[in-house]
Design a protein around this motif. Structure first.
Motif, short mmCIF file in Angstrom:
data_model
loop_
_atom_site.label_atom_id
_atom_site.label_comp_id
_atom_site.label_asym_id
_atom_site.label_seq_id
_atom_site.Cartn_x
_atom_site.Cartn_y
_atom_site.Cartn_z
N LEU A 254 0.88 -1.17 0.00
CA LEU A 254 0.00 0.00 0.00
C LEU A 254 0.92 1.22 0.00
CD1 LEU A 254 -2.88 1.22 0.30
CD2 LEU A 254 -2.59 1.09 2.77
N LYS A 255 1.13 1.78 -1.19
CA LYS A 255 2.03 2.93 -1.32
C LYS A 255 1.19 4.18 -1.37
CE LYS A 255 5.34 5.64 -3.31
NZ LYS A 255 4.53 6.87 -3.17
N VAL A 256 1.38 5.08 -0.41
CA VAL A 256 0.61 6.33 -0.40
C VAL A 256 1.46 7.49 -0.89
CG1 VAL A 256 -0.94 5.53 1.43
CG2 VAL A 256 1.14 6.84 2.00
N GLY A 257 0.85 8.66 -0.89
CA GLY A 257 1.51 9.81 -1.52
C GLY A 257 1.37 9.69 -3.04
N ARG A 258 0.27 9.07 -3.48
CA ARG A 258 0.02 8.92 -4.91
C ARG A 258 -0.19 10.27 -5.56
NH1 ARG A 258 -4.86 6.88 -5.90
NH2 ARG A 258 -5.58 6.59 -3.76
N SER A 259 -0.97 11.09 -4.88
CA SER A 259 -1.28 12.42 -5.42
C SER A 259 -0.18 13.38 -4.98
CB SER A 259 -2.61 12.88 -4.82
OG SER A 259 -2.54 12.82 -3.40
N SER A 260 -0.06 14.50 -5.67
CA SER A 260 0.99 15.44 -5.28
C SER A 260 0.69 16.04 -3.91
CB SER A 260 1.16 16.53 -6.33
OG SER A 260 -0.04 17.26 -6.44
N ILE A 261 -0.58 16.23 -3.60
CA ILE A 261 -0.92 16.76 -2.26
C ILE A 261 -0.66 15.70 -1.20
CG2 ILE A 261 -2.71 17.84 -0.84
CD1 ILE A 261 -4.03 18.84 -3.37
N GLY A 262 -0.95 14.46 -1.53
CA GLY A 262 -0.64 13.37 -0.61
C GLY A 262 0.85 13.27 -0.37
N ALA A 263 1.63 13.46 -1.43
CA ALA A 263 3.09 13.41 -1.30
C ALA A 263 3.59 14.54 -0.41
CB ALA A 263 3.73 13.48 -2.68
N GLU A 264 2.95 15.69 -0.53
CA GLU A 264 3.33 16.84 0.31
C GLU A 264 3.03 16.52 1.78
OE1 GLU A 264 1.54 20.45 -1.20
OE2 GLU A 264 2.23 21.59 0.55
N ALA A 265 1.88 15.90 2.03
CA ALA A 265 1.54 15.51 3.40
C ALA A 265 2.53 14.48 3.91
CB ALA A 265 0.10 14.98 3.45
N ALA A 266 2.94 13.55 3.05
CA ALA A 266 3.90 12.52 3.44
C ALA A 266 5.23 13.17 3.80
CB ALA A 266 4.09 11.51 2.32
N ASN A 267 5.59 14.15 3.04
CA ASN A 267 6.85 14.84 3.30
C ASN A 267 6.80 15.56 4.65
OD1 ASN A 267 9.43 15.71 2.78
ND2 ASN A 267 8.75 17.60 1.79
N SER A 268 5.68 16.17 4.94
CA SER A 268 5.51 16.80 6.26
C SER A 268 5.54 15.75 7.36
CB SER A 268 4.17 17.52 6.35
OG SER A 268 4.15 18.60 5.48
N THR B 320 -6.54 15.35 10.74
CA THR B 320 -6.15 13.99 11.12
C THR B 320 -5.29 14.00 12.37
OG1 THR B 320 -5.10 11.94 10.36
CG2 THR B 320 -4.12 13.98 9.59
N GLN B 321 -5.41 12.96 13.15
CA GLN B 321 -4.59 12.81 14.34
C GLN B 321 -3.41 11.91 14.02
OE1 GLN B 321 -4.57 9.63 15.67
NE2 GLN B 321 -4.05 9.76 17.83
N ALA B 322 -3.38 11.35 12.79
CA ALA B 322 -2.39 10.34 12.45
C ALA B 322 -1.86 10.56 11.05
CB ALA B 322 -3.02 8.95 12.56
N GLY B 323 -0.54 10.63 10.92
CA GLY B 323 0.07 10.93 9.64
C GLY B 323 -0.29 9.94 8.55
N GLY B 324 -0.02 8.67 8.78
CA GLY B 324 -0.26 7.64 7.76
C GLY B 324 -1.69 7.65 7.26
N PRO B 325 -2.65 7.48 8.16
CA PRO B 325 -4.04 7.51 7.72
C PRO B 325 -4.43 8.84 7.06
CG PRO B 325 -3.88 6.45 9.86
CD PRO B 325 -2.51 7.01 9.55
N GLY B 326 -3.79 9.93 7.48
CA GLY B 326 -4.07 11.23 6.85
C GLY B 326 -3.60 11.28 5.40
N ILE B 327 -2.44 10.72 5.15
CA ILE B 327 -1.92 10.72 3.77
C ILE B 327 -2.75 9.77 2.90
CG2 ILE B 327 0.11 10.27 2.36
CD1 ILE B 327 1.71 10.68 5.07
N TYR B 328 -3.06 8.63 3.47
CA TYR B 328 -3.94 7.66 2.79
C TYR B 328 -5.26 8.35 2.41
CZ TYR B 328 -7.00 3.48 2.62
OH TYR B 328 -7.90 2.51 2.26
N CYS B 329 -5.79 9.11 3.34
CA CYS B 329 -7.04 9.82 3.12
C CYS B 329 -6.89 10.89 2.04
CB CYS B 329 -7.49 10.44 4.44
SG CYS B 329 -9.18 11.05 4.43
#
Lengths: 484, 484
Positions: A254-268, B320-329
């Motif tokens: 399950l690889k997240v950060g698919r979207s550019s906004i998701g990737a930005e959140a992942a980076n944070s 979100t209270q959680a990074g992973g689920p937040g990025i997934y979302c």
């Protein structure tokens, strides 16, 4: 640096630094979980605030423990790391026994503050000096159900007698919350998911994804690897590792950060650079790495790979006891381009006609049969047997909605007899959906406890079967290439 | 033919023909369900085989019942229909009281046999002669939670004290098995789904989808309509009806037979011509009819519409209270093109900074905040309040993974105070996901019993919010057209 991951999953005694008698503290739950899972060796709580926790004698310092300690779980507030590392050094100068630290506390490097980074440096430098491997910080811990180790502070509410069930799934999570959620969801199905090894890797200050992937690659007890991935600094190396492993055992990501906004959140979040998703996606496809997009899909697919044979081909028969759910399932089936409806023999159709009620729809459309709501337990089992006996069938999806008059327990037991005792489940994979909710819970529990995974909805069966089929086709392609 | 559907949902006394003392028989479960739901008027079991069933005095014949009977549930084997209709005629010549028959037995027209068709003709001709409406045959029955009627033979295992909870969802299913599954799944969440009216329409020998849609269109207690649809003979009429209703209240449809093979299976099943899916799909889009593709999505979306305000715009804040689920979302959020991340004011960002722990990620990316795993109950509630107070925010998705130290019950109660007592839930919709499994079950139960729907995963929140947002935009477009 030495490998030492064996001591992570099978340590000779465990010390829990920052243990607590307060059930709301992580330092309590770790001791509780080690008791619940039945860790067979010694657990030493280390704390200034108690003499005994859950029946375990406490120590004031790591350096005071007289016996061997191979694994240290660190749960104290991060600001105490300097004192604890000093004390660890005292111990190591004398005994040199600790091989791994699992740091479940946060407020280290992930804060990106000077102080957080300094704490992490202190932890890692001390560990390096003594050849100790570090998992975390900022992780929720690890589980090994074979060796009965659970250093997590996650409460799953799994009853003690059901803890430590061995399975073939090993899982790596780059998010603690996702790891905790997966454990808690996995604990709440008809039977708890039987993991093999489970690890939340946190900041990856030392042990990282690739160390663990390589460990699971070699681990004979790991049948399938699951991973929640945000990103990895050396994407190329990660892909190479995954590609090598995927030729040997299935890897579900399950690889997240698919979207550019998701990737930005992942980076944070973890500072991980998600990397161009299209690059990952293309590599996953090319190298037979199984990509999933939802948590449910990941859990179902991992369990399917663990419980079932990989389909030899793309022909999947759809056997349903209920029209509506069967049609719903057909739509989902057709969405997955990989699956095909098989053309079974006239002999099989005759057998189905013989064993089924007169109203049954046999192969209209081809590869599909509706055994009707009037189907008895025997109708269920004998139609499944007939379909599985047909050489044109590589796999089966089996959907039933249990009406009042169909004895649920008998249905489960009869299916177990066919699939387990008679060995049909070893020949071909069958994804079973028994709808729905609490009413069929016990029936599903019987099947799950017998080693047959059951799915919540027909569409979930389709997803798992399509992933397994795609992987089977990938392996076949590999073999053909090797033959050329 | 008279309308008479009022008597279907609020009958003056009910006779159950084919009642039974055997708990494996449908004729038992119907009596059981009527008792469980607390139907306030009389129930008359009709059977030759018992004197009393579950405390209800039995009658040998319909014509022997001295009191008024407005609704007859028919559960006898289909071959007995001729005798029963003769007896019904005897009754009607005398009393003319029966207004509706719900035929839950099968083996009628759906068999496409001469005999099956003859039975159905007998049923319908007798009913027509006396102005009686017929639901079914080959259905699982109907439920009205307002008037406490349950003629289904589905066991949901809902405890008696939780039966008959009123809600705003009215549901029509063209498949009995799908209807039963939805009831059983709906009964198994943190709180049972509160339906308003529920109907399985079976063969539609008389009462059909359109009758019911029109009934629900007028029904003030019906806030949202759900439908499982395989096909309808007059697709144009169906679309026209749906389009008219969708301007007044949301209609959520799970339309199957999307694929040509699925359509073939549907045709074998109910004989319904699924119709070109693309035509339905285009019409659904044009007329604001909400199409869902999975059972879970349907149930979540119906509950969201029932529990929440329709979003005024597309700007949805992700807390979100959680990074992973937040990025997934976030990934799931971006997949739904309709949703947009709002740009909140500097004032809101300052408020968030004031109420949150120092490590919190505030609006990086914009419209997204991670309150961190260290968040207390107050951090949860005050950050949600700050976000909801911002005018740029039309809706909120709120994700939390409850760690050991976060008191679950207090979290639920504090959220209820904000959303219900303080009325924030009336201002803007909030889709809440509290992960995961049994560990947070009680917390979710408290919220659900307080009228706040909770979701299993972050992606489920996104799906429901995107459907609600799309419907909100459709209504806005309608208003603008009207203004021009």
């Amino acid at each position: 640096m030495v490998h030492n991951l064996d001591a992570l999953f099978d340590p000779e005694n465990i010390a829990v630094v920052g243990a607590s008698n307060n059930p709301l503290k992580a330092g309590y739950t770790v001791i509780y979980n080690l008791n619940q899972i039945g860790y067979p060796k010694e657990v030493f709580p280390v704390t200034m605030s108690a003499d005994e926790i859950l029946g375990r004698k406490c120590y004031k310092k790591l350096s005071e423990i007289e016996e061997t300690v191979e694994l240290v779980v660190l749960g104290t507030p991060a600001k105490m790391i300097y004192d604890i590392m000093d004390d660890l050094a005292v111990r190591m100068e004398k005994r040199r026994d600790v091989k791994v630290i699992v740091c479940i506390a946060a407020d280290y490097g992930e804060t990106k503050t000077e102080e957080g980074i300094r704490r992490q440096d202190c932890l890692i430098q001390t560990a390096e000096k003594y050849g100790i491997r570090v998992v975390g910080p900022n992780c929720i811990g690890i589980i090994d159900n074979i060796n009965r180790v659970d250093t997590t502070f996650v409460e799953t509410l799994i009853p003690k007698e059901m803890r430590g069930q061995k399975g073939g799934i090993s899982f790596i999570s780059q998010s603690g919350a996702m790891a905790a959620s997966i454990l808690m969801m996995g604990a709440s199905g008809p039977a708890p998911i039987s993991m093999n090894k489970f690890i939340s890797i946190g900041n990856m200050a030392d042990v990282d994804c690739i160390d663990l992937l390589e460990y699971f690659e070699q681990d004979a007890d790991t049948k399938v690897i699951g991973m929640y991935l945000e990103g990895y600094p050396d994407g190329r190396k990660l892909i190479d590792t995954l590609a090598r492993i995927a030729r040997k055992k299935p890897v579900v990501i399950l690889k997240v950060g698919r979207s550019s906004i998701g990737a930005e959140a992942a980076n944070s979040h973890t500072g991980s650079l998600a990397g161009a998703d299209s690059v990952y996606d293309a590599a996953f496809r090319q190298f037979g790495i199984i990509r999933v997009y939802t948590i449910e899909d990941m859990m179902d697919t991992l369990q399917a790979f663990d419980a079932m044979k990989i389909p030899a081909g793309r022909n999947c028969f759809l056997l349903t006891q209920a029209g509506g759910p069967g049609i719903y399932c057909t739509d989902a089936f057709v969405d997955e381009k990989i699956l095909k409806f098989p053309l079974v023999s006239e002999e099989t159709k005759r057998r189905l006609a013989d064993v089924l009620p007169p109203m049954a729809n046999i192969c209209s459309p081809e590869g599909y049969a509706d055994i009707t709501a009037a189907a008895t337990v025997s109708h269920h089992v004998e139609s499944l047997r007939a379909v599985m006996d047909d050489d044109a069938v590589d796999s089966v999806i089996f959907v039933t909605v249990v009406p009042t008059f169909l004895p649920r327990r008998e249905l489960a037991e009869a299916l177990l007899r066919l699939l387990v005792e008679e060995g049909y489940g070893k020949k071909k994979p069958v994804c079973i959906c028994i709808m729905a909710g609490n009413y069929v819970w016990e029936c599903r529990q019987i099947l799950e406890q017998g080693g047959i995974h059951t799915f919540d909805t027909p569409a979930h069966c389709v997803k798992a079967m399509s992933h397994m089929t795609a992987y089977g086709q990938f392996l076949k392609g590999q073999e053909e290439e090797a033959d050329e």
